[in-house]
Design a protein around this motif. Structure first.
Motif, PDB file in Angstrom:
ATOM      1  N   UNK A 196       0.836  -1.201   0.000  1.00 51.93           N
ATOM      2  CA  UNK A 196       0.000   0.000   0.000  1.00 51.93           C
ATOM      3  C   UNK A 196       0.874   1.255   0.000  1.00 51.93           C
ATOM      4  N   UNK A 197       1.877   1.281   0.862  1.00 49.98           N
ATOM      5  CA  UNK A 197       2.731   2.468   0.962  1.00 49.98           C
ATOM      6  C   UNK A 197       3.548   2.694  -0.306  1.00 49.98           C
ATOM      7  N   UNK A 198       4.146   1.630  -0.832  1.00 53.40           N
ATOM      8  CA  UNK A 198       4.992   1.752  -2.024  1.00 53.40           C
ATOM      9  C   UNK A 198       4.144   2.071  -3.262  1.00 53.40           C
ATOM     10  N   UNK A 199       3.063   1.329  -3.452  1.00 55.25           N
ATOM     11  CA  UNK A 199       2.204   1.538  -4.619  1.00 55.25           C
ATOM     12  C   UNK A 199       1.488   2.884  -4.547  1.00 55.25           C
ATOM     13  N   UNK A 200       1.064   3.259  -3.364  1.00 54.21           N
ATOM     14  CA  UNK A 200       0.439   4.570  -3.203  1.00 54.21           C
ATOM     15  C   UNK A 200       1.390   5.693  -3.589  1.00 54.21           C
ATOM     16  N   UNK A 202      -2.330  10.422  -2.506  1.00 58.58           N
ATOM     17  CA  UNK A 202      -2.075  11.109  -1.249  1.00 58.58           C
ATOM     18  C   UNK A 202      -2.692  10.342  -0.095  1.00 58.58           C
ATOM     19  N   UNK A 203      -2.039  10.374   1.028  1.00 57.34           N
ATOM     20  CA  UNK A 203      -2.539   9.787   2.272  1.00 57.34           C
ATOM     21  C   UNK A 203      -2.722   8.270   2.209  1.00 57.34           C
ATOM     22  N   UNK A 204      -1.918   7.560   1.424  1.00 58.35           N
ATOM     23  CA  UNK A 204      -2.005   6.088   1.366  1.00 58.35           C
ATOM     24  C   UNK A 204      -1.744   5.483   2.746  1.00 58.35           C
ATOM     25  N   UNK A 205      -0.954   6.148   3.552  1.00 57.93           N
ATOM     26  CA  UNK A 205      -0.651   5.650   4.897  1.00 57.93           C
ATOM     27  C   UNK A 205      -1.910   5.516   5.760  1.00 57.93           C
ATOM     28  N   UNK A 223      -8.209  -0.043  -0.525  1.00 57.52           N
ATOM     29  CA  UNK A 223      -7.068   0.535  -1.224  1.00 57.52           C
ATOM     30  C   UNK A 223      -7.023   0.049  -2.673  1.00 57.52           C
ATOM     31  N   UNK A 224      -7.245  -1.247  -2.880  1.00 60.66           N
ATOM     32  CA  UNK A 224      -7.201  -1.794  -4.242  1.00 60.66           C
ATOM     33  C   UNK A 224      -8.283  -1.167  -5.126  1.00 60.66           C
ATOM     34  N   UNK A 225      -9.463  -0.890  -4.558  1.00 59.02           N
ATOM     35  CA  UNK A 225     -10.519  -0.215  -5.318  1.00 59.02           C
ATOM     36  C   UNK A 225     -10.078   1.192  -5.717  1.00 59.02           C
ATOM     37  N   UNK A 226      -9.515   1.927  -4.762  1.00 56.73           N
ATOM     38  CA  UNK A 226      -9.062   3.290  -5.062  1.00 56.73           C
ATOM     39  C   UNK A 226      -7.867   3.276  -6.028  1.00 56.73           C
TER      40      UNK A 226
END
Length: 114
Positions: A69-73, A79-82, A100-103
């Motif tokens: 999530x952090x790397x792909x975001x 923004x704000x993947x964390x 997360x995968x949907x977004x």
């Protein structure tokens, strides 16, 4: 097609449905644990080898997924993947990873449309 619905692909919707199922499914059992006044962490590690195996399995997946999530975001400029990682501690990773995968899918669709 409206701006809001344009980037909701079938894949993104499938991830969103899984996210809702993860939230509802985990919180039903969390509510049972609270009502029964169970020691949630103690039950995870002391209810036998099978439960401990599942706990370790899901913990490793959650850590790997959090890194993803952090790397792909970051790679996609989300923004704000964390926040997804933080929310997983408050809700469930079964909710936040599919969310997360949907977004992410929406972001990829939007980038491809440009």
């Amino acid at each position: 097609m409206s701006e809001l619905r344009r980037h909701w692909t079938p894949t993104a919707v499938a991830y969103l449905v899984l996210s809702v199922a993860g939230l509802v499914g985990t919180w039903i059992f969390n509510a049972f644990a609270i009502v029964q006044m169970r020691d949630f962490i103690g039950d995870l590690v002391s209810s036998g080898p099978a439960v401990s195996s599942i706990t370790v399995d899901l913990l490793v997946v959650a850590i790997a997924g959090s890194i993803f999530i952090l790397v792909e975001g970051r790679r996609l400029g989300m923004r704000f993947a964390w926040v997804y990682v933080v929310l997983s501690g408050l809700t469930a990773f079964a909710f936040t990873l599919p969310l997360f995968l949907a977004m992410r899918q929406r972001r990829l669709t939007a980038r491809a449309a440009v």
